[in-house]
Enzyme design. Sequence first.
Site, PDB file in Angstrom:
ATOM      1  N   GLU A 102       0.842  -1.207   0.000  1.00 23.19           N
ATOM      2  CA  GLU A 102       0.000   0.000   0.000  1.00 23.19           C
ATOM      3  C   GLU A 102       0.874   1.252   0.000  1.00 23.19           C
ATOM      4  O   GLU A 102       1.999   1.224   0.508  1.00 23.19           O
ATOM      5  CB  GLU A 102      -0.855   0.024   1.285  1.00 23.19           C
ATOM      6  CG  GLU A 102      -2.272  -0.458   1.109  1.00 23.19           C
ATOM      7  CD  GLU A 102      -3.189   0.560   0.431  1.00 23.19           C
ATOM      8  OE1 GLU A 102      -2.707   1.406  -0.348  1.00 23.19           O
ATOM      9  OE2 GLU A 102      -4.400   0.494   0.672  1.00 23.19           O
ATOM     10  N   ASP A 103       0.330   2.342  -0.522  1.00 26.59           N
ATOM     11  CA  ASP A 103       1.036   3.623  -0.439  1.00 26.59           C
ATOM     12  C   ASP A 103       0.913   4.214   0.964  1.00 26.59           C
ATOM     13  O   ASP A 103       1.886   4.629   1.574  1.00 26.59           O
ATOM     14  CB  ASP A 103       0.505   4.610  -1.495  1.00 26.59           C
ATOM     15  CG  ASP A 103      -1.017   4.775  -1.466  1.00 26.59           C
ATOM     16  OD1 ASP A 103      -1.711   4.045  -0.720  1.00 26.59           O
ATOM     17  OD2 ASP A 103      -1.533   5.633  -2.209  1.00 26.59           O
ATOM     18  N   ASP A 106      -4.320   5.378   6.275  1.00 26.48           N
ATOM     19  CA  ASP A 106      -4.798   6.610   6.915  1.00 26.48           C
ATOM     20  C   ASP A 106      -5.771   6.204   8.034  1.00 26.48           C
ATOM     21  O   ASP A 106      -5.359   5.933   9.154  1.00 26.48           O
ATOM     22  CB  ASP A 106      -5.446   7.459   5.813  1.00 26.48           C
ATOM     23  CG  ASP A 106      -5.952   8.806   6.267  1.00 26.48           C
ATOM     24  OD1 ASP A 106      -5.750   9.158   7.436  1.00 26.48           O
ATOM     25  OD2 ASP A 106      -6.557   9.524   5.456  1.00 26.48           O
ATOM     26  N   LYS A 134      -0.403   6.878   9.002  1.00 23.88           N
ATOM     27  CA  LYS A 134      -0.757   8.034   9.838  1.00 23.88           C
ATOM     28  C   LYS A 134      -1.359   7.495  11.140  1.00 23.88           C
ATOM     29  O   LYS A 134      -2.581   7.296  11.228  1.00 23.88           O
ATOM     30  CB  LYS A 134      -1.803   8.901   9.125  1.00 23.88           C
ATOM     31  CG  LYS A 134      -1.322   9.592   7.859  1.00 23.88           C
ATOM     32  CD  LYS A 134      -2.448  10.441   7.297  1.00 23.88           C
ATOM     33  CE  LYS A 134      -2.092  11.066   5.982  1.00 23.88           C
ATOM     34  NZ  LYS A 134      -3.241  11.710   5.317  1.00 23.88           N
ATOM     35  N   PHE A 156      -2.071  15.905   4.792  1.00 22.74           N
ATOM     36  CA  PHE A 156      -2.295  15.369   3.452  1.00 22.74           C
ATOM     37  C   PHE A 156      -0.976  15.416   2.687  1.00 22.74           C
ATOM     38  O   PHE A 156      -0.322  16.455   2.613  1.00 22.74           O
ATOM     39  CB  PHE A 156      -3.367  16.172   2.713  1.00 22.74           C
ATOM     40  CG  PHE A 156      -3.717  15.546   1.386  1.00 22.74           C
ATOM     41  CD1 PHE A 156      -4.564  14.462   1.324  1.00 22.74           C
ATOM     42  CD2 PHE A 156      -3.164  16.035   0.210  1.00 22.74           C
ATOM     43  CE1 PHE A 156      -4.860  13.856   0.106  1.00 22.74           C
ATOM     44  CE2 PHE A 156      -3.457  15.441  -1.012  1.00 22.74           C
ATOM     45  CZ  PHE A 156      -4.314  14.358  -1.061  1.00 22.74           C
ATOM     46  N   ARG A 169       1.530  12.355  -8.859  1.00 27.29           N
ATOM     47  CA  ARG A 169       1.993  10.976  -8.620  1.00 27.29           C
ATOM     48  C   ARG A 169       3.412  10.757  -9.128  1.00 27.29           C
ATOM     49  O   ARG A 169       4.116   9.876  -8.656  1.00 27.29           O
ATOM     50  CB  ARG A 169       1.084   9.972  -9.336  1.00 27.29           C
ATOM     51  CG  ARG A 169      -0.322   9.891  -8.782  1.00 27.29           C
ATOM     52  CD  ARG A 169      -1.020   8.654  -9.360  1.00 27.29           C
ATOM     53  NE  ARG A 169      -2.461   8.687  -9.210  1.00 27.29           N
ATOM     54  CZ  ARG A 169      -3.132   8.286  -8.139  1.00 27.29           C
ATOM     55  NH1 ARG A 169      -2.480   7.837  -7.087  1.00 27.29           N
ATOM     56  NH2 ARG A 169      -4.448   8.338  -8.090  1.00 27.29           N
TER      57      ARG A 169
HETATM   58  P1  5GP Z   1      -7.861   4.921   4.477  1.00 26.64           P
HETATM   59  O1  5GP Z   1      -8.906   4.008   3.968  1.00 26.64           O
HETATM   60  O2  5GP Z   1      -6.776   4.226   5.281  1.00 26.64           O
HETATM   61  O3  5GP Z   1      -8.468   6.068   5.268  1.00 26.64           O
HETATM   62  O4  5GP Z   1      -7.199   5.629   3.240  1.00 26.64           O
HETATM   63  C1  5GP Z   1      -6.317   4.954   2.409  1.00 26.64           C
HETATM   64  C2  5GP Z   1      -6.277   5.529   1.015  1.00 26.64           C
HETATM   65  O5  5GP Z   1      -6.612   6.927   1.011  1.00 26.64           O
HETATM   66  C3  5GP Z   1      -4.865   5.459   0.469  1.00 26.64           C
HETATM   67  O6  5GP Z   1      -4.635   4.264  -0.234  1.00 26.64           O
HETATM   68  C4  5GP Z   1      -4.768   6.703  -0.400  1.00 26.64           C
HETATM   69  O7  5GP Z   1      -5.237   6.421  -1.686  1.00 26.64           O
HETATM   70  C5  5GP Z   1      -5.709   7.688   0.261  1.00 26.64           C
HETATM   71  N1  5GP Z   1      -4.993   8.615   1.165  1.00 26.64           N
HETATM   72  C6  5GP Z   1      -5.006   8.629   2.522  1.00 26.64           C
HETATM   73  N2  5GP Z   1      -4.250   9.622   3.008  1.00 26.64           N
HETATM   74  C7  5GP Z   1      -3.752  10.267   1.924  1.00 26.64           C
HETATM   75  C8  5GP Z   1      -2.872  11.390   1.777  1.00 26.64           C
HETATM   76  O8  5GP Z   1      -2.369  12.028   2.728  1.00 26.64           O
HETATM   77  N3  5GP Z   1      -2.564  11.746   0.497  1.00 26.64           N
HETATM   78  C9  5GP Z   1      -3.058  11.101  -0.591  1.00 26.64           C
HETATM   79  N4  5GP Z   1      -2.684  11.536  -1.777  1.00 26.64           N
HETATM   80  N5  5GP Z   1      -3.894  10.028  -0.488  1.00 26.64           N
HETATM   81  C10 5GP Z   1      -4.226   9.630   0.760  1.00 26.64           C
END
Ligand code: 5GP
Length: 178
Positions: A102-103, A106, A134, A156, A169
């Site tokens: 995963e990137d 969050d 995070k 962010f 990206r």
């Molecule tokens: P989660 O479901 O854990 O809240 O969010 C995960 C997804 O939200 C990540 O795979 C990514 O695509 C997006 N995301 C969450 N935080 C960020 C951020 O700070 N920047 C960007 N560009 N995408 C984020």
Amino acid sequence: MNRITIANKQFEIFLDKDMIQKRIRLLGVQLNVDYEGKRPLIVGVLNGSFLFMADLVKELNINCEIAFMRLQSYEGTKTTGKIKELIGLPENIKGRDIIIVEDIVDTGLTISHILKTIREQQPSSVTVCSLLLKPMALKHEVPELGYVGFEIPDDFVVGYGLDYDGLGRNSNDIYKAV
Ligand code: 5GP
């Protein structure tokens, strides 16, 4: 470049290329040790993980297979709280060792959803390798989160695979919103 503007939003440098690459080399070393003698299936979550996945697998000297899957939970800079459907999860993962790449984690909603779907197919093991985490934003426990590149504040971020409304990206560095 210390500051960039994407779609009228300002970002400042947060993790530069060298820091990112150094950390990835260490993650690679860890994975090589942990998966020695195995043949993991490494599944990148598109789009955000594409650069991380490419650099990470180049550090691996174990036998491994590569696949990608895709879903979406974000619009702009706010999570929608809703998960769209998984596309392209490889079939026949029963009994396999799965590493999900995963990137960023969050709230943990996206990865929890992926894990639930994958667990239903009874892999032998499943672990998550995320470049960014995070911790302050985490709402869903993710015990499978075995490898994390950097723990970051609840800002962010953009670059190195991560976008802001589709842009950014292709940056080698990671920037945070100011
Ligand atoms: P989660 O479901 O854990 O809240 O969010 C995960 C997804 O939200 C990540 O795979 C990514 O695509 C997006 N995301 C969450 N935080 C960020 C951020 O700070 N920047 C960007 N560009 N995408 C984020």
